[in-house]
Structures are given as C-alpha cells and as structure tokens.
Design an enzyme around this catalytic site. Structure first.
Site, PDB file in Angstrom:
ATOM      1  N   HIS A 177       0.847  -1.205   0.000  1.00 44.23           N
ATOM      2  CA  HIS A 177       0.000   0.000   0.000  1.00 44.23           C
ATOM      3  C   HIS A 177       0.881   1.254   0.000  1.00 44.23           C
ATOM      4  CE1 HIS A 177      -3.072  -2.657   2.294  1.00 44.23           C
ATOM      5  NE2 HIS A 177      -3.587  -2.439   1.099  1.00 44.23           N
ATOM      6  N   LYS A 194     -17.266  -6.860   7.080  1.00 42.78           N
ATOM      7  CA  LYS A 194     -16.048  -7.576   7.465  1.00 42.78           C
ATOM      8  C   LYS A 194     -15.728  -7.258   8.914  1.00 42.78           C
ATOM      9  CE  LYS A 194     -13.563  -7.156   3.062  1.00 42.78           C
ATOM     10  NZ  LYS A 194     -12.376  -6.510   2.476  1.00 42.78           N
ATOM     11  N   ARG A 212      -2.140  -6.160  -8.527  1.00 41.55           N
ATOM     12  CA  ARG A 212      -1.082  -7.134  -8.273  1.00 41.55           C
ATOM     13  C   ARG A 212      -1.125  -8.273  -9.275  1.00 41.55           C
ATOM     14  NH1 ARG A 212      -3.169  -7.502  -2.264  1.00 41.55           N
ATOM     15  NH2 ARG A 212      -4.984  -7.041  -3.532  1.00 41.55           N
ATOM     16  N   SER A 243      -2.905  -7.568   2.938  1.00 44.34           N
ATOM     17  CA  SER A 243      -3.151  -7.503   4.384  1.00 44.34           C
ATOM     18  C   SER A 243      -3.486  -8.889   4.921  1.00 44.34           C
ATOM     19  CB  SER A 243      -4.308  -6.539   4.676  1.00 44.34           C
ATOM     20  OG  SER A 243      -4.000  -5.247   4.224  1.00 44.34           O
TER      21      SER A 243
HETATM   22  P1  ADP Z   1      -9.721  -3.581  -0.513  1.00 40.55           P
HETATM   23  O1  ADP Z   1     -10.480  -4.024   0.685  1.00 40.55           O
HETATM   24  O2  ADP Z   1     -10.336  -2.476  -1.308  1.00 40.55           O
HETATM   25  O3  ADP Z   1      -9.191  -4.693  -1.392  1.00 40.55           O
HETATM   26  P2  ADP Z   1      -7.025  -3.153   0.341  1.00 40.55           P
HETATM   27  O4  ADP Z   1      -6.651  -2.334   1.489  1.00 40.55           O
HETATM   28  O5  ADP Z   1      -6.701  -4.598   0.417  1.00 40.55           O
HETATM   29  O6  ADP Z   1      -8.504  -2.838   0.126  1.00 40.55           O
HETATM   30  O7  ADP Z   1      -6.347  -2.578  -0.982  1.00 40.55           O
HETATM   31  C1  ADP Z   1      -6.554  -1.275  -1.435  1.00 40.55           C
HETATM   32  C2  ADP Z   1      -5.951  -1.147  -2.813  1.00 40.55           C
HETATM   33  O8  ADP Z   1      -4.556  -1.384  -2.727  1.00 40.55           O
HETATM   34  C3  ADP Z   1      -6.480  -2.143  -3.849  1.00 40.55           C
HETATM   35  O9  ADP Z   1      -6.517  -1.497  -5.116  1.00 40.55           O
HETATM   36  C4  ADP Z   1      -5.443  -3.215  -3.866  1.00 40.55           C
HETATM   37  O10 ADP Z   1      -5.385  -3.885  -5.112  1.00 40.55           O
HETATM   38  C5  ADP Z   1      -4.178  -2.390  -3.643  1.00 40.55           C
HETATM   39  N1  ADP Z   1      -3.103  -3.172  -3.047  1.00 40.55           N
HETATM   40  C6  ADP Z   1      -3.178  -3.976  -1.965  1.00 40.55           C
HETATM   41  N2  ADP Z   1      -1.978  -4.551  -1.720  1.00 40.55           N
HETATM   42  C7  ADP Z   1      -1.136  -4.099  -2.703  1.00 40.55           C
HETATM   43  C8  ADP Z   1       0.238  -4.343  -3.041  1.00 40.55           C
HETATM   44  N3  ADP Z   1       0.972  -5.216  -2.354  1.00 40.55           N
HETATM   45  N4  ADP Z   1       0.763  -3.698  -4.102  1.00 40.55           N
HETATM   46  C9  ADP Z   1      -0.003  -2.859  -4.833  1.00 40.55           C
HETATM   47  N5  ADP Z   1      -1.301  -2.597  -4.593  1.00 40.55           N
HETATM   48  C10 ADP Z   1      -1.868  -3.211  -3.548  1.00 40.55           C
END
Ligand code: ADP
Length: 176
Positions: free
Chosen positions: A20, A44, A93, A131
């Site tokens: 992130h 969630k 990803r 996460s």
């Molecule tokens: P959500 O619940 O919307 O999936 P996340 O917090 O998991 O929220 O992710 C928010 C955004 O960050 C999404 O677009 C996700 O694809 C991107 N993201 C999550 N992890 C990574 C990573 N390791 N590298 C690049 N983008 C990421």
C-alpha cells in the site's frame, strides 16, 4: 511534474502494508494530493478498528507532504465528489485483482462519469503482498517485519499475543 489533481486511494488497509505504501508514495509523485480513505465496511470484521487504521496510515505516511488520511462509508464516488477528487487510485497485483478492479471501475463510471480510476501496477517485490497474507503469517507466529512498517508490526504482534517478531522472516508467504 506532479499534477494538481486530487486522488482518492480507497481500501480496507487492515493493516497497511509496504505494498500500500508503495502505491501511496508513487501516487504522491503523480497527484497534487492523495487522500487515503479507509473504508468502514460493516460486512467484514477487521483486525483493527478504522480509527486505528487511520492512525497507522497517518504515522506511516508522515514523511510525505501531500497525503491526507480519512475514513468513510458509503459510495466511493460520492466521497470523491465531496472532496473534489477526479481520480480513484488503485493498485493491481495479479490477474484476479484485475477482474474485480475492472468491474469496480466500470461500476463507478456508471455512477460518476467524471471520476476516473487510475491503476498503478504493484512493484515486483510487493506483488504477492496483501493484508490477509500479513495476518495469516502473524496468526501462526511468523515475522511480518519485512511486510509492514515497524510500529504496525508491533501492533499486529500485540493482537496475536506475540511479544516480538519471530526471528526468521518467512520468505515464501504464498506457501503457508
Ligand atoms: P480492498 O479491501 O479495497 O481490497 P485493500 O486495502 O486490500 O482494500 O487494498 C486497497 C488497494 O490497494 C487495492 O486497489 C489493492 O489492489 C491495492 N493493493 C493492496 N496490496 C497491494 C500491493 N501489495 N501492491 C499494490 N497494490 C496493492
């Protein structure tokens, strides 16, 4: 040169990872302001309450001059309009991300024709990182020091009853 456009980077961030952070840092090079918007999703059960996640993100992005952190519920496009943001920033990803993200981008376009979704490809070193992976490693007593900022790692260990990081970082989190 950085544009004056404001971008919203919405997500759960439960918790924020180096993946992130990489997107936020790169977004900051492109956009005038990046608002990291923590989704309060009642469907969630998160590890951290949204207020805590906001704090974690604010602490982890304190070195960046053009980041704001907030939380919201409701439609992302409504939040974006309320903040005069033309762009929704998302990270990609793997192929499975693409399917869901594209569907979401198209859906948001039907709700707000003037809001654009901009995707940044995950950096190679973080393309496996989520996460959920972080929580799964920590749940089984592994180290997440290489995946999240130090203060976030400490909070994760506290949640899972670990006093400190495990001594050997897990090298292949896809094979748990
Ligand atoms: P959500 O619940 O919307 O999936 P996340 O917090 O998991 O929220 O992710 C928010 C955004 O960050 C999404 O677009 C996700 O694809 C991107 N993201 C999550 N992890 C990574 C990573 N390791 N590298 C690049 N983008 C990421």
């Amino acid at each position: 040169m950085r544009s004056s456009v404001t971008a919203i980077y919405p997500g759960s961030f439960d918790p924020i990872t180096f993946g992130h952070l990489d997107i936020i840092e790169r977004g900051c090079q492109l956009f005038g302001t990046v608002i990291v918007a923590v989704v309060t999703n009642p469907n969630k059960t998160p590890l951290f309450p949204s207020e805590r996640r906001v704090e974690q993100i604010a602490n982890s992005t304190a070195h960046l001059g053009n980041v704001e952190v907030d939380r919201f519920d409701g439609l992302t496009v409504d939040y974006a309009k309320a903040h005069n943001a033309k762009v929704l920033l998302r990270g990609l990803r793997v192929l499975s991300d693409f399917e869901m993200e594209l569907q979401m981008a198209h859906t948001n376009k039907t709700l707000s024709a003037t809001t654009e979704t901009v995707f940044l490809a995950a950096s190679n070193e973080y393309s496996f990182l989520s996460s959920s992976v972080v929580k799964e490693i920590a749940r089984f007593g592994g180290s997440v020091d290489h995946l999240v900022p130090p203060s976030v790692a400490r909070e994760i260990y506290h949640c899972y009853g670990q006093a400190t990081a495990a001594s050997i970082p897990t090298k292949h989190p896809g094979n748990l």
